[in-house]
Motif scaffolding. Structure first.
Motif, PDB file in Angstrom:
ATOM      1  N   SER A  61       0.833  -1.210   0.000  1.00 19.48           N
ATOM      2  CA  SER A  61       0.000   0.000   0.000  1.00 19.48           C
ATOM      3  C   SER A  61       0.865   1.257   0.000  1.00 19.48           C
ATOM      4  CB  SER A  61      -0.984  -0.001   1.177  1.00 19.48           C
ATOM      5  OG  SER A  61      -0.311  -0.014   2.408  1.00 19.48           O
ATOM      6  N   LEU A  62       2.013   1.200   0.645  1.00 20.90           N
ATOM      7  CA  LEU A  62       2.939   2.331   0.625  1.00 20.90           C
ATOM      8  C   LEU A  62       3.510   2.532  -0.775  1.00 20.90           C
ATOM      9  CD1 LEU A  62       4.728   1.541   3.963  1.00 20.90           C
ATOM     10  CD2 LEU A  62       3.479   3.640   3.496  1.00 20.90           C
ATOM     11  N   MET A  63       3.877   1.430  -1.425  1.00 28.40           N
ATOM     12  CA  MET A  63       4.470   1.531  -2.764  1.00 28.40           C
ATOM     13  C   MET A  63       3.447   1.940  -3.816  1.00 28.40           C
ATOM     14  SD  MET A  63       7.298  -1.538  -2.792  1.00 28.40           S
ATOM     15  CE  MET A  63       6.382  -2.757  -1.859  1.00 28.40           C
ATOM     16  N   VAL A  64       2.177   1.588  -3.616  1.00 24.74           N
ATOM     17  CA  VAL A  64       1.130   2.048  -4.527  1.00 24.74           C
ATOM     18  C   VAL A  64       0.999   3.569  -4.416  1.00 24.74           C
ATOM     19  CG1 VAL A  64      -1.377   2.042  -4.920  1.00 24.74           C
ATOM     20  CG2 VAL A  64      -0.146  -0.128  -4.621  1.00 24.74           C
ATOM     21  N   ALA A  65       1.084   4.081  -3.190  1.00 24.90           N
ATOM     22  CA  ALA A  65       0.972   5.525  -2.974  1.00 24.90           C
ATOM     23  C   ALA A  65       2.200   6.272  -3.491  1.00 24.90           C
ATOM     24  CB  ALA A  65       0.765   5.816  -1.491  1.00 24.90           C
TER      25      ALA A  65
END
Length: 134
Positions: free
Chosen positions: A67-71
């Motif tokens: 989820s961090l890398m998607v953001a």
């Protein structure tokens, strides 16, 4: 505990290997994936160099990290989370890691997303606690 250039260092009362062993135990209980444990002192010795005891632990939760890398894709440079246990020349052992608030600023993360990596401090505190765990 002190912060310096986005790095937090905390004193450990244990040797480097025992510090990392204790951290691994806490992570395993929490179901957090351990990706690698690198004994940098042993690697230095393989090429004829000397280094104080130093071990790097790479760990994380793929669900939280994704989820961090998607953001912000470039946060993958700092994921999985890394923790360094190292012995200083005075014999003291330290645990160092990236300050989650530094990563928040560096990658413009929301408060909600930074919670995914802010778990690191409580995990370290639990591992370094003098209370024996079973």
């Amino acid at each position: 505990m002190n912060a310096n250039n986005g790095i937090i260092s905390q004193l450990s009362q244990y040797s480097v290997p025992v510090t990392i062993d204790r951290l691994e135990a806490v992570l395993e209980v929490k179901g957090i994936t351990i990706f690698a444990r690198i004994d940098q002192q042993a690697e230095a010795e393989k090429v004829g160099l000397s280094l104080c005891p130093t071990q790097l632990l790479l760990f994380g939760n793929p669900k939280a990290g994704t989820s961090l890398m998607v953001a912000e894709a470039t946060i993958a440079l700092d994921l999985p989370l890394k923790l360094l246990a190292w012995e200083a020349t005075d014999g003291k052992v330290w645990v160092s890691y990236n300050n989650p608030n530094y990563l928040k600023q560096r990658f413009s993360l929301s408060d909600e997303l930074v919670k995914n990596i802010a778990i690191i401090a409580p995990l370290i505190n639990q591992a370094l606690s003098s209370a024996d765990r079973k």
